[in-house]
Motif scaffolding. Structure first.
Motif, PDB file in Angstrom:
ATOM      1  N   MET A 267      -2.977   1.664  -3.851  1.00 60.16           N
ATOM      2  CA  MET A 267      -3.190   1.553  -3.033  1.00 60.16           C
ATOM      3  C   MET A 267      -4.130   1.332  -2.627  1.00 60.16           C
ATOM      4  SD  MET A 267      -0.692   3.352   0.093  1.00 60.16           S
ATOM      5  CE  MET A 267      -2.694   4.663  -0.164  1.00 60.16           C
ATOM      6  N   THR A 268      -5.067   2.116  -2.189  1.00 60.59           N
ATOM      7  CA  THR A 268      -6.471   1.951  -1.346  1.00 60.59           C
ATOM      8  C   THR A 268      -7.496   0.427  -1.527  1.00 60.59           C
ATOM      9  OG1 THR A 268      -6.574   4.577  -1.699  1.00 60.59           O
ATOM     10  CG2 THR A 268      -8.860   3.177  -0.795  1.00 60.59           C
ATOM     11  N   ARG A 269      -6.922   0.029  -3.471  1.00 64.14           N
ATOM     12  CA  ARG A 269      -8.054  -1.096  -3.778  1.00 64.14           C
ATOM     13  C   ARG A 269      -7.419  -2.589  -3.359  1.00 64.14           C
ATOM     14  NH1 ARG A 269      -7.257  -3.786  -8.229  1.00 64.14           N
ATOM     15  NH2 ARG A 269      -5.808  -2.950  -8.787  1.00 64.14           N
ATOM     16  N   LEU A 270      -5.625  -1.890  -3.112  1.00 64.27           N
ATOM     17  CA  LEU A 270      -4.925  -3.162  -2.547  1.00 64.27           C
ATOM     18  C   LEU A 270      -4.969  -3.235  -1.267  1.00 64.27           C
ATOM     19  CD1 LEU A 270      -2.160  -2.494  -4.923  1.00 64.27           C
ATOM     20  CD2 LEU A 270      -3.567  -4.083  -4.754  1.00 64.27           C
ATOM     21  N   GLN A 271      -4.861  -2.431  -0.320  1.00 59.63           N
ATOM     22  CA  GLN A 271      -4.919  -2.129   0.693  1.00 59.63           C
ATOM     23  C   GLN A 271      -6.338  -2.705   0.755  1.00 59.63           C
ATOM     24  OE1 GLN A 271      -4.662   1.437   2.698  1.00 59.63           O
ATOM     25  NE2 GLN A 271      -2.583   1.051   2.396  1.00 59.63           N
ATOM     26  N   GLN A 272      -7.850  -2.556   0.379  1.00 54.95           N
ATOM     27  CA  GLN A 272      -8.633  -3.554   0.605  1.00 54.95           C
ATOM     28  C   GLN A 272      -9.193  -4.537   0.775  1.00 54.95           C
ATOM     29  OE1 GLN A 272     -11.390  -1.504   2.294  1.00 54.95           O
ATOM     30  NE2 GLN A 272     -12.837  -3.760   1.785  1.00 54.95           N
ATOM     31  N   ASN A 273      -8.459  -4.729  -0.803  1.00 56.79           N
ATOM     32  CA  ASN A 273      -7.667  -6.764  -1.143  1.00 56.79           C
ATOM     33  C   ASN A 273      -7.200  -6.728  -0.201  1.00 56.79           C
ATOM     34  OD1 ASN A 273      -9.393  -6.070  -3.507  1.00 56.79           O
ATOM     35  ND2 ASN A 273      -7.751  -5.729  -4.861  1.00 56.79           N
ATOM     36  N   ILE A 274      -6.543  -6.757   0.004  1.00 53.78           N
ATOM     37  CA  ILE A 274      -5.564  -7.161   0.771  1.00 53.78           C
ATOM     38  C   ILE A 274      -6.624  -7.768   2.166  1.00 53.78           C
ATOM     39  CG2 ILE A 274      -4.415  -7.100   2.954  1.00 53.78           C
ATOM     40  CD1 ILE A 274      -2.798  -5.717   0.809  1.00 53.78           C
TER      41      ILE A 274
ATOM     42  N   LYS B 101       0.971 -14.432   0.472  1.00 53.15           N
ATOM     43  CA  LYS B 101       2.703 -14.152   1.208  1.00 53.15           C
ATOM     44  C   LYS B 101       3.113 -13.424  -0.328  1.00 53.15           C
ATOM     45  CE  LYS B 101       3.392 -16.316   5.504  1.00 53.15           C
ATOM     46  NZ  LYS B 101       4.753 -17.160   6.276  1.00 53.15           N
ATOM     47  N   GLU B 102       3.159 -14.194  -1.596  1.00 48.55           N
ATOM     48  CA  GLU B 102       3.971 -14.307  -2.679  1.00 48.55           C
ATOM     49  C   GLU B 102       2.946 -13.000  -3.152  1.00 48.55           C
ATOM     50  OE1 GLU B 102       4.553 -18.960  -3.930  1.00 48.55           O
ATOM     51  OE2 GLU B 102       2.654 -17.450  -4.417  1.00 48.55           O
ATOM     52  N   ARG B 103       1.519 -13.314  -3.066  1.00 40.63           N
ATOM     53  CA  ARG B 103       0.776 -11.791  -3.335  1.00 40.63           C
ATOM     54  C   ARG B 103       1.192 -10.098  -3.005  1.00 40.63           C
ATOM     55  NH1 ARG B 103      -5.316 -11.913  -3.579  1.00 40.63           N
ATOM     56  NH2 ARG B 103      -4.587 -14.415  -4.839  1.00 40.63           N
ATOM     57  N   SER B 104       1.310 -10.655  -1.750  1.00 36.54           N
ATOM     58  CA  SER B 104       2.017  -9.524  -1.307  1.00 36.54           C
ATOM     59  C   SER B 104       2.936  -8.653  -1.050  1.00 36.54           C
ATOM     60  CB  SER B 104       2.107  -9.958   0.710  1.00 36.54           C
ATOM     61  OG  SER B 104       2.441  -8.338   1.408  1.00 36.54           O
ATOM     62  N   GLU B 105       4.538  -9.892  -1.714  1.00 38.54           N
ATOM     63  CA  GLU B 105       6.096  -9.690  -2.208  1.00 38.54           C
ATOM     64  C   GLU B 105       5.851  -9.258  -3.350  1.00 38.54           C
ATOM     65  OE1 GLU B 105       7.840 -13.083   0.454  1.00 38.54           O
ATOM     66  OE2 GLU B 105       7.591 -12.781  -2.334  1.00 38.54           O
ATOM     67  N   LEU B 106       4.727  -9.462  -4.432  1.00 36.94           N
ATOM     68  CA  LEU B 106       4.925  -8.423  -5.335  1.00 36.94           C
ATOM     69  C   LEU B 106       4.275  -6.951  -5.616  1.00 36.94           C
ATOM     70  CD1 LEU B 106       4.672  -9.270  -8.428  1.00 36.94           C
ATOM     71  CD2 LEU B 106       2.103 -10.048  -8.582  1.00 36.94           C
ATOM     72  N   ILE B 107       3.050  -7.581  -4.872  1.00 37.13           N
ATOM     73  CA  ILE B 107       2.639  -6.158  -4.254  1.00 37.13           C
ATOM     74  C   ILE B 107       3.679  -4.974  -4.430  1.00 37.13           C
ATOM     75  CG2 ILE B 107       0.820  -4.182  -3.144  1.00 37.13           C
ATOM     76  CD1 ILE B 107      -1.101  -6.383  -3.323  1.00 37.13           C
ATOM     77  N   ASP B 108       4.700  -5.300  -3.103  1.00 39.13           N
ATOM     78  CA  ASP B 108       5.698  -5.103  -2.395  1.00 39.13           C
ATOM     79  C   ASP B 108       6.705  -4.002  -4.032  1.00 39.13           C
ATOM     80  OD1 ASP B 108       5.922  -6.242   0.505  1.00 39.13           O
ATOM     81  OD2 ASP B 108       4.608  -4.418  -0.028  1.00 39.13           O
ATOM     82  N   THR B 109       6.731  -5.220  -4.639  1.00 38.08           N
ATOM     83  CA  THR B 109       7.237  -5.184  -6.035  1.00 38.08           C
ATOM     84  C   THR B 109       7.155  -3.928  -7.061  1.00 38.08           C
ATOM     85  OG1 THR B 109       8.597  -7.206  -5.631  1.00 38.08           O
ATOM     86  CG2 THR B 109       8.445  -5.973  -7.505  1.00 38.08           C
ATOM     87  N   GLN B 110       6.053  -3.990  -7.091  1.00 40.57           N
ATOM     88  CA  GLN B 110       5.422  -2.804  -7.922  1.00 40.57           C
ATOM     89  C   GLN B 110       5.698  -1.764  -7.527  1.00 40.57           C
ATOM     90  OE1 GLN B 110       1.597  -4.194  -8.422  1.00 40.57           O
ATOM     91  NE2 GLN B 110       1.491  -2.304 -10.939  1.00 40.57           N
ATOM     92  N   TYR B 111       4.886  -1.623  -5.723  1.00 45.26           N
ATOM     93  CA  TYR B 111       5.890  -0.185  -5.509  1.00 45.26           C
ATOM     94  C   TYR B 111       6.313  -0.234  -5.387  1.00 45.26           C
ATOM     95  CZ  TYR B 111       4.956   2.732  -1.614  1.00 45.26           C
ATOM     96  OH  TYR B 111       5.892   4.592  -0.165  1.00 45.26           O
TER      97      TYR B 111
END
Length: 635
Positions: free
Chosen positions: A428-435, A450-460
């Protein structure tokens, strides 16, 4: 005419009539005597029992017999003496019980090695003058036994406390133990004796013990000082010369010259011993006396002879010129100065040794403290392991294996959960940093972002659902473990079973005592009822005789008929008496048979108690030996 007074109603001077009642409620006149000396001894006996700790002697409702016999029974029980006698004491006992109890007490006293003689009738008759020395000895023996048992119980309690608890000093000792042990080993390694020389194989064997001691000390670099045999020879020679009346030098000069002679002889002896020595491997570079002896070769004997002659000449010259060069005062000053210098050197050496001793002692104390801490911790761990092993032995093996597997699975799931949580936080820290980086680079959000964010939410969400499933599985396993633990706790332990057994035995004793008391009441009632029936028959018979006596005496025929009836009545009474005697004999035989069975059962019970006591003693010895073995193993 007034009725004559009964002779049984006259009182004796110095007597006291106490009112007592029999089983039917009739007044019984009992004559008792008061003896001042007996009362004094009774008071002293009660004071002794109170001082020993038998406080039932204070109860005013108890009779003197109950107080004294109860105190004697208590003292014998307190002495913890291994005897095969049942000392059961009950208050307000019957005459038979009192006699049996006094006989048991008298039979116990010789086995306890009591120096005073006592008979059962003296206890039964309350002969306090003869009872007092026995009570005094029993109280002394009971106090000594309590002191011994107090020390034993105190030591046992301390030992039990140390098995499960520890003081802060013990924990500190465990922390400093390794360091202290290492310091002691280093000191022992540094100051161990080192061999510098070695006696040659081809050297001759030393005959006297003193020469062997000198040679051994020289091998380790130590010098023994003046020979005792030389001193003794010199002293004997001086005594012989004084006894012969020879004139010699002054006492001071004689002592100095003798000391120089002894020193020269000792040096010569040391040189002689060193010629047969060879240096060890650590001192190969030095030139030893052995090497010099090999260099000179065959002239060594001549060198030894010349050296001995030179030492003799030098001692003679020193003895002749000593009185000319030095006076007594100068000699005394030099000796005082030399002794003072030696005292200073020895004092300095003593201070250094004391400082080293104090330092080593401190290190040793630290090592001891750490050793005690380590021993206590080891015993605590051993106790816990034994308790766990006992629990494992009591539980079913298959159930225990299943429980172990579930516990291991639970621990594994907890570890996996912790690792997964850590991984999720890092991810989560890595992804937030990437965002944040992407937002910084591209400014406003784009379709790709937006697509990447939706992918991250799905994985989460998928990972969150997986975590929830794992938590549910872990909760189910925890419930199963809790159920199994409750089932294990429902099985009573050995201590609980022992406690239940004790309570059942106590309840059985109470029920037995109540049953016995009820039987006694029934027997008493039946006896009194039979007595009442016979007394009523006797009263009716006497009334009938009294009513018919006057009529029977009126004529000779009636008189003969009355006498025949009396004979028939007497014959009937005799027949009844014979029947009762026969019934009494049968009951007596039955009582003897039951008494024999009771004695056999009592012997079995005593053997059982003795066997149990021996078993407990062997168990205690086994525990002591195991603790010693554990202590030796820990040390």
């Amino acid at each position: 005419m007034a009725a004559a007074p009964s002779v049984f109603q006259r009182l004796r001077t110095g007597s006291k009539i106490g009112a007592q009642y029999d089983q039917e409620g009739n007044l019984i006149q009992v004559e008792t005597r008061e003896d001042e000396e007996q009362n004094v001894k009774l008071t002293e006996i009660l004071e002794l029992l109170l001082a020993a700790g038998y406080f039932r002697a204070r109860i005013k409702g108890l009779s003197p017999f109950d107080k004294v016999v109860g105190g004697m029974t208590w003292c014998i029980t307190t002495c913890n003496f291994d005897i095969d006698v049942d000392l059961l004491f009950q208050e307000n006992s019957t005459i038979g019980q009192k006699i049996a109890l006094t006989e048991k007490i008298v039979s116990v006293l010789p086995k306890m090695k009591c120096p005073h003689r006592l008979e059962p009738h003296q206890i039964q008759g309350l002969d306090f003058i003869h009872i007092f020395p026995v009570i005094q000895w029993l109280v002394k023996r009971a106090i000594e036994t309590r002191e011994e048992m107090g020390d034993y119980v105190r030591a046992y309690s301390i030992s039990q406390f140390q098995k499960t608890h520890s003081f802060p000093e013990d924990e500190e000792f465990h922390k400093r133990k390794d360091k202290a042990v290492k310091a002691v080993l280093d000191v022992s390694e540094v100051y161990k004796p080192e061999r510098k020389y070695k006696r040659q194989v081809d050297a001759g064997e030393l005959l006297d013990e003193e020469s062997r001691v000198h040679s051994t000390l020289l091998e380790y670099g130590r010098r023994y000082g003046f020979s005792k045999s030389l001193k003794q020879d010199k002293a004997d020679g001086r005594k012989d010369s004084l006894a012969a009346g020879s004139q010699g030098p002054p006492p001071g000069m004689t002592e100095v010259s003798e000391e120089e002679d002894l020193q020269a002889a000792e040096e010569l002896r040391i040189k002689t011993l060193m010629t047969n020595m060879a240096a060890m491997a650590t001192e190969e570079g030095r030139l030893t006396a052995c090497a010099v002896g090999h260099i000179v070769g065959l002239q060594s004997e001549e060198i030894k002879q010349i050296a001995s002659e030179y030492a003799e000449k030098q001692s003679e010259l020193s003895s002749e010129d000593y009185s000319d060069r030095f006076g007594p005062a100068q000699q005394h000053r030099r000796m005082v100065a030399s002794l003072n210098k030696q005292i200073q050197q020895k004092t300095k050496q003593l201070e250094e040794v004391q400082a080293k001793h104090a330092e080593i002692k401190t290190v040793c104390e630290d090592a001891k403290v750490k050793l005690i801490e380590a021993t206590a911790q080891s015993e605590k761990l051993d106790t816990e392991m034994r308790s766990l092993e006992e629990v494992e032995l009591k539980v079913d093996s298959s159930l225990l294996e299943k429980l172990n597997g579930l516990v291991a699975m639970n621990e594994n799931l907890k570890q996996q959960e912790q690792e997964f949580r850590t991984h999720c936080r890092e991810e989560m820290t890595r992804l937030q940093q990437n965002i944040e980086d992407l937002k910084t680079e591209s400014g406003d959000g784009t379709e790709e972002e937006k697509e990447r964010s939706e992918l991250i939410d799905t994985q989460y969400n998928a990972d969150r659902e997986k975590l929830q499933k794992i938590r549910l599985l872990m909760a189910r396993r925890n419930r199963e473990i809790a159920i199994l633990q409750r089932k294990i706790d429902e099985v009573p332990s050995r201590a609980e079973l022992t406690q239940y057994q004790k309570r059942f035995i106590e309840l059985y004793g109470q029920v037995s005592a109540t049953h016995k008391e009820t039987k006694q009441f029934f027997t008493l009632y039946n006896t009194l009822d039979d007595k009442k029936v016979y007394l009523e028959k006797e009263v009716n018979l006497l009334n009938s005789i009294h009513d018919n006596f006057q009529q029977a005496m009126a004529s000779s025929g009636a008189k003969e008929q009355f006498l025949r009836q009396m004979e028939q009545i007497v014959e009937g009474i005799k027949q009844s008496r014979i029947k009762m005697e026969k019934k009494k004999q049968e009951n007596k035989m039955r009582r003897d048979q039951l008494n024999d069975e009771y004695l056999e059962l009592l012997d079995k019970q005593r053997l059982y108690f003795k066997t149990v006591k021996d078993f407990k003693e062997e168990c205690r010895k086994n525990e002591m030996l195991l603790s010693k073995l554990r202590t030796k193993g820990a040390s």
